[in-house]
Motif scaffolding. Sequence first.
Motif, short mmCIF file in Angstrom:
data_model
loop_
_atom_site.label_atom_id
_atom_site.label_comp_id
_atom_site.label_asym_id
_atom_site.label_seq_id
_atom_site.Cartn_x
_atom_site.Cartn_y
_atom_site.Cartn_z
N SER A 20 33.27 -61.12 59.58
CA SER A 20 34.11 -60.63 58.49
C SER A 20 33.28 -59.90 57.46
O SER A 20 32.11 -60.24 57.22
N ASP A 21 33.89 -58.89 56.82
CA ASP A 21 33.25 -58.18 55.71
C ASP A 21 34.02 -58.39 54.40
O ASP A 21 33.78 -57.68 53.42
N ASP A 22 34.92 -59.38 54.39
CA ASP A 22 35.79 -59.61 53.26
C ASP A 22 35.21 -60.73 52.38
O ASP A 22 35.15 -61.89 52.82
N PRO A 23 34.78 -60.43 51.15
CA PRO A 23 34.17 -61.46 50.30
C PRO A 23 35.08 -62.66 50.04
O PRO A 23 34.60 -63.79 49.93
N GLU A 24 36.39 -62.42 49.95
CA GLU A 24 37.32 -63.52 49.70
C GLU A 24 37.38 -64.46 50.90
O GLU A 24 37.41 -65.69 50.75
N ILE A 25 37.39 -63.90 52.10
CA ILE A 25 37.38 -64.72 53.32
C ILE A 25 36.07 -65.47 53.44
O ILE A 25 36.03 -66.65 53.80
N GLU A 26 34.96 -64.79 53.11
CA GLU A 26 33.64 -65.42 53.20
C GLU A 26 33.53 -66.59 52.24
O GLU A 26 32.98 -67.64 52.59
N SER A 27 34.05 -66.44 51.02
CA SER A 27 34.01 -67.53 50.05
C SER A 27 34.85 -68.71 50.51
O SER A 27 34.43 -69.87 50.41
N LEU A 28 36.05 -68.43 51.02
CA LEU A 28 36.92 -69.48 51.54
C LEU A 28 36.24 -70.23 52.68
O LEU A 28 36.22 -71.47 52.70
N ALA A 29 35.66 -69.49 53.62
CA ALA A 29 35.03 -70.11 54.78
C ALA A 29 33.83 -70.97 54.37
O ALA A 29 33.61 -72.05 54.94
N PHE A 30 33.06 -70.50 53.40
CA PHE A 30 31.92 -71.29 52.93
C PHE A 30 32.39 -72.62 52.37
O PHE A 30 31.80 -73.67 52.65
N ASP A 31 33.44 -72.58 51.56
CA ASP A 31 33.96 -73.82 50.96
C ASP A 31 34.47 -74.77 52.04
O ASP A 31 34.22 -75.99 51.98
#
Length: 223
Positions: free
Chosen positions: A75-86
Amino acid sequence: MTTPAEPGRRPLRVALLAVVGIGLVLLGGGLAVALGLGRGAATPAADSVDAGFARDMSRHHLQGVEMANLVAERSDDPEIESLAFDISATQTNQAGRMQGWLALWGVPLTGGETMAWMTDEGHGGHDMAGMDMGSGALMPGMATTEELADLRRLTGTEFDVEFLRLMIRHHQGGFGMAADAAEHAEVQAVRDLARSIEQSQGAETGTMTDMLTARGGTPLPAP
């Protein structure tokens, strides 16, 4: 974007190693206290709600971690990346705690009939009749092998949409399990964790549904 050899193996190994690492740290001393059980806490039987929930939910969580760990490469979507990290960080920690409980109680991390510990109300309307719910059975909301393989083939917005669809359903499936354990588990620490999972996954499901709609996607049928 290049697909790594043995797709999906590395994220799963990372998740499992993280769980093992948490367990080793906790085994260094004061295990019961570190796991939130308190000294003198009861030892649940292998067929109890407490042990069944810890065994099944930790396995359910590890698949969520496996999916979340795909995001960084696809993914290149910062919002998706933040969600996935959490999701990855939270569920790795919780899975480690639950597997630590099982170790302390002398209960195997695997085995037993999947979801046999749940009450009739806790099945949340799932029709269990005729289903093979052995120790390796998929629990409600879990992705199939084919769905995971399809997810690993996607990148960009297509990946983001399918990731959200699978993770929303995954959270919905875990919600019912957590609600049942929060009501029926005997150990206070188990009830507290189950209630925390119930609340957080309910909130995250709403957030992910909004994210999915914003990206033009629609949810999968609820489990």
